[in-house]
Design a protein around this motif. Sequence first.
Motif, PDB file in Angstrom:
ATOM      1  N   VAL A  32       0.865  -1.178   0.000  1.00 38.22           N
ATOM      2  CA  VAL A  32       0.000   0.000   0.000  1.00 38.22           C
ATOM      3  C   VAL A  32       0.900   1.226   0.000  1.00 38.22           C
ATOM      4  O   VAL A  32       1.818   1.335   0.816  1.00 38.22           O
ATOM      5  CB  VAL A  32      -0.937   0.022   1.224  1.00 38.22           C
ATOM      6  N   SER A  33       0.627   2.147  -0.927  1.00 41.75           N
ATOM      7  CA  SER A  33       1.443   3.347  -1.063  1.00 41.75           C
ATOM      8  C   SER A  33       0.567   4.586  -0.897  1.00 41.75           C
ATOM      9  O   SER A  33      -0.442   4.727  -1.599  1.00 41.75           O
ATOM     10  CB  SER A  33       2.128   3.368  -2.435  1.00 41.75           C
ATOM     11  N   LEU A  34       0.935   5.459   0.032  1.00 43.04           N
ATOM     12  CA  LEU A  34       0.228   6.715   0.243  1.00 43.04           C
ATOM     13  C   LEU A  34       1.174   7.859  -0.111  1.00 43.04           C
ATOM     14  O   LEU A  34       2.274   7.961   0.448  1.00 43.04           O
ATOM     15  CB  LEU A  34      -0.229   6.860   1.698  1.00 43.04           C
ATOM     16  N   LEU A  45       3.566   7.461   3.004  1.00 47.25           N
ATOM     17  CA  LEU A  45       3.846   6.220   3.716  1.00 47.25           C
ATOM     18  C   LEU A  45       3.875   5.060   2.736  1.00 47.25           C
ATOM     19  O   LEU A  45       3.000   4.949   1.872  1.00 47.25           O
ATOM     20  CB  LEU A  45       2.774   5.968   4.785  1.00 47.25           C
ATOM     21  N   GLU A  46       4.872   4.200   2.882  1.00 51.09           N
ATOM     22  CA  GLU A  46       4.962   2.987   2.079  1.00 51.09           C
ATOM     23  C   GLU A  46       4.792   1.784   3.010  1.00 51.09           C
ATOM     24  O   GLU A  46       5.596   1.575   3.921  1.00 51.09           O
ATOM     25  CB  GLU A  46       6.301   2.903   1.349  1.00 51.09           C
ATOM     26  N   ILE A  47       3.731   1.009   2.791  1.00 56.29           N
ATOM     27  CA  ILE A  47       3.447  -0.182   3.594  1.00 56.29           C
ATOM     28  C   ILE A  47       3.817  -1.396   2.763  1.00 56.29           C
ATOM     29  O   ILE A  47       3.293  -1.597   1.667  1.00 56.29           O
ATOM     30  CB  ILE A  47       1.965  -0.228   4.005  1.00 56.29           C
ATOM     31  N   ARG A  48       4.723  -2.195   3.275  1.00 55.90           N
ATOM     32  CA  ARG A  48       5.254  -3.315   2.503  1.00 55.90           C
ATOM     33  C   ARG A  48       4.263  -4.475   2.420  1.00 55.90           C
ATOM     34  O   ARG A  48       3.405  -4.650   3.280  1.00 55.90           O
ATOM     35  CB  ARG A  48       6.574  -3.782   3.117  1.00 55.90           C
ATOM     36  N   ASP A  49       4.429  -5.273   1.388  1.00 56.16           N
ATOM     37  CA  ASP A  49       3.602  -6.450   1.182  1.00 56.16           C
ATOM     38  C   ASP A  49       3.725  -7.387   2.382  1.00 56.16           C
ATOM     39  O   ASP A  49       4.829  -7.772   2.782  1.00 56.16           O
ATOM     40  CB  ASP A  49       4.060  -7.163  -0.099  1.00 56.16           C
ATOM     41  N   GLY A  50       2.604  -7.765   2.988  1.00 56.68           N
ATOM     42  CA  GLY A  50       2.598  -8.685   4.111  1.00 56.68           C
ATOM     43  C   GLY A  50       2.949  -8.067   5.446  1.00 56.68           C
ATOM     44  O   GLY A  50       3.073  -8.774   6.448  1.00 56.68           O
ATOM     45  N   GLU A  51       3.089  -6.758   5.504  1.00 58.58           N
ATOM     46  CA  GLU A  51       3.491  -6.084   6.736  1.00 58.58           C
ATOM     47  C   GLU A  51       2.291  -5.861   7.657  1.00 58.58           C
ATOM     48  O   GLU A  51       1.165  -5.657   7.210  1.00 58.58           O
ATOM     49  CB  GLU A  51       4.134  -4.745   6.400  1.00 58.58           C
ATOM     50  N   PHE A  52       2.540  -5.897   8.968  1.00 60.96           N
ATOM     51  CA  PHE A  52       1.541  -5.528   9.963  1.00 60.96           C
ATOM     52  C   PHE A  52       1.933  -4.152  10.476  1.00 60.96           C
ATOM     53  O   PHE A  52       2.923  -3.992  11.167  1.00 60.96           O
ATOM     54  CB  PHE A  52       1.512  -6.535  11.119  1.00 60.96           C
ATOM     55  N   ILE A  53       1.140  -3.148  10.113  1.00 59.14           N
ATOM     56  CA  ILE A  53       1.461  -1.775  10.489  1.00 59.14           C
ATOM     57  C   ILE A  53       0.341  -1.228  11.353  1.00 59.14           C
ATOM     58  O   ILE A  53      -0.837  -1.514  11.131  1.00 59.14           O
ATOM     59  CB  ILE A  53       1.698  -0.907   9.237  1.00 59.14           C
ATOM     60  N   VAL A  54       0.700  -0.469  12.374  1.00 62.14           N
ATOM     61  CA  VAL A  54      -0.266   0.045  13.338  1.00 62.14           C
ATOM     62  C   VAL A  54      -0.210   1.562  13.370  1.00 62.14           C
ATOM     63  O   VAL A  54       0.867   2.149  13.480  1.00 62.14           O
ATOM     64  CB  VAL A  54       0.001  -0.531  14.744  1.00 62.14           C
ATOM     65  N   PHE A  55      -1.395   2.198  13.272  1.00 60.07           N
ATOM     66  CA  PHE A  55      -1.513   3.649  13.438  1.00 60.07           C
ATOM     67  C   PHE A  55      -1.880   3.934  14.892  1.00 60.07           C
ATOM     68  O   PHE A  55      -2.867   3.400  15.407  1.00 60.07           O
ATOM     69  CB  PHE A  55      -2.618   4.223  12.546  1.00 60.07           C
ATOM     70  N   VAL A  56      -1.084   4.776  15.563  1.00 60.05           N
ATOM     71  CA  VAL A  56      -1.395   5.176  16.926  1.00 60.05           C
ATOM     72  C   VAL A  56      -1.304   6.693  17.029  1.00 60.05           C
ATOM     73  O   VAL A  56      -0.691   7.359  16.203  1.00 60.05           O
ATOM     74  CB  VAL A  56      -0.449   4.540  17.961  1.00 60.05           C
ATOM     75  N   GLY A  57      -1.916   7.205  18.082  1.00 64.87           N
ATOM     76  CA  GLY A  57      -1.891   8.634  18.332  1.00 64.87           C
ATOM     77  C   GLY A  57      -3.038   9.014  19.230  1.00 64.87           C
ATOM     78  O   GLY A  57      -3.955   8.214  19.464  1.00 64.87           O
ATOM     79  N   PRO A  58      -3.027  10.228  19.755  1.00 67.86           N
ATOM     80  CA  PRO A  58      -4.108  10.660  20.644  1.00 67.86           C
ATOM     81  C   PRO A  58      -5.424  10.817  19.883  1.00 67.86           C
ATOM     82  O   PRO A  58      -5.455  10.848  18.648  1.00 67.86           O
ATOM     83  CB  PRO A  58      -3.607  12.005  21.170  1.00 67.86           C
ATOM     84  N   SER A  59      -6.512  10.928  20.617  1.00 71.20           N
ATOM     85  CA  SER A  59      -7.824  11.129  19.992  1.00 71.20           C
ATOM     86  C   SER A  59      -7.798  12.379  19.121  1.00 71.20           C
ATOM     87  O   SER A  59      -7.263  13.425  19.520  1.00 71.20           O
ATOM     88  CB  SER A  59      -8.900  11.270  21.074  1.00 71.20           C
ATOM     89  N   GLY A  60      -8.365  12.258  17.920  1.00 75.51           N
ATOM     90  CA  GLY A  60      -8.423  13.386  17.006  1.00 75.51           C
ATOM     91  C   GLY A  60      -7.184  13.590  16.163  1.00 75.51           C
ATOM     92  O   GLY A  60      -7.083  14.584  15.435  1.00 75.51           O
ATOM     93  N   CYS A  61      -6.232  12.628  16.214  1.00 73.37           N
ATOM     94  CA  CYS A  61      -4.990  12.803  15.450  1.00 73.37           C
ATOM     95  C   CYS A  61      -5.154  12.450  13.976  1.00 73.37           C
ATOM     96  O   CYS A  61      -4.281  12.742  13.165  1.00 73.37           O
ATOM     97  CB  CYS A  61      -3.870  11.972  16.064  1.00 73.37           C
TER      98      CYS A  61
END
Length: 376
Positions: free
Chosen positions: A4-6, A24-40
């Motif tokens: 996935v490429s953004l 952001l570049e998300i690799r094939d088969g990667e487990f990526i997590v988005f974190v941040g405070p509420s409203g980020c």
Amino acid sequence: MAAVSLKGICKDFGTVRTLHGIDLEIRDGEFIVFVGPSGCGKSTLLRSIAGLEEISEGELQIDLQRVNELPPVKRGISMVFQSYALYPHMSVFENLAFGLRLAHKSKAEYTPQVEQVARVLQIDHLLTRKPKELSGGQRQRVAIGRAIVQRPKVFLFDEPLSNLDASLRVQMRIEIAKLHRELATTMIYVTHDQVEAMTLADRIVVLRAGRIEQVGSPTELYHRPANRFVAGFMGSPSMNFLPGRIAQIDENGIVVALSGGARVSVQVAPGRALPGDEVCVGVRPEHLHLAAGDNELAGEAMAIEQLGDSTVLYLQSAAAAEPLAARLPPLLPLSHGDACTLSFAPHHAHLFDVTGKAFERMSPIPAATTGESYSL
């Protein structure tokens, strides 16, 4: 599976911009997590990938194909929502098979597929039940199973465990990690829970106010935060911050004069820093020790939390405006009001300039211990 490429992703709600040029570049088969405070913007970013929100600017590619204009059903994604979103009048089998029926597959085609997924998720004995007859953990398994049967290129998870109790969250984290290993599919996961992020992710994306602050492995974010925001966000209790000014620079690092009068040494590369510059020392609670030593911080015990496996001491010190948190061994004989001295090693400390940017630490990231044998 798919990458996935953004590229320059922006999202506007009227005149308000909530995503500001996400790359952001998300690799094939990667487990990526988005974190941040509420409203980020983490859920908005996930919904933009899913096609549930229209992208205002930029390009989104899934498996090297531009998908900005494609509806969700044609993007090769499946999404697991926070609220389960199960059909109450349908059985577990019918909920699992619903997407395949919409794709005009026959019952003979999708029945083996549904039964296989149910076995993997250990809900094959629940196929005839309705959602109201299931526990929260079982409902979440059904929601995940409904995504799996689609055999998507990319899985999207929007805080899927937030409605579960603590023990079920741990169990489901293990199950999701196991699924990722078995399916080897690209997974994008949104959570506000740092433990979920640290235990599940290959890489973590830390967001603030619609912008990426840092992308890295859990180990990198813990040991090498790019700035004060990331350092304070990752970890519980959060990192302690001690404001001060640079007093001395030498080959061993930087000596900082703290606001309370104490001086501490930090093993960081000085870069362009000069004596007199405003800085902030950061030290994690688990790196503070209740003993005399390097970098001593004296104060008074304000609160003590006995957690069984550890004790968290909150120390009111002249070195910081907020009480310092220290994670110490269990069952220490401490009481409110006790005079205490904490210390920390120079190589465990972080240093941030007046803008919040981190100085480069001299100590390497600890390597994983390999080649050892253990008896269990």
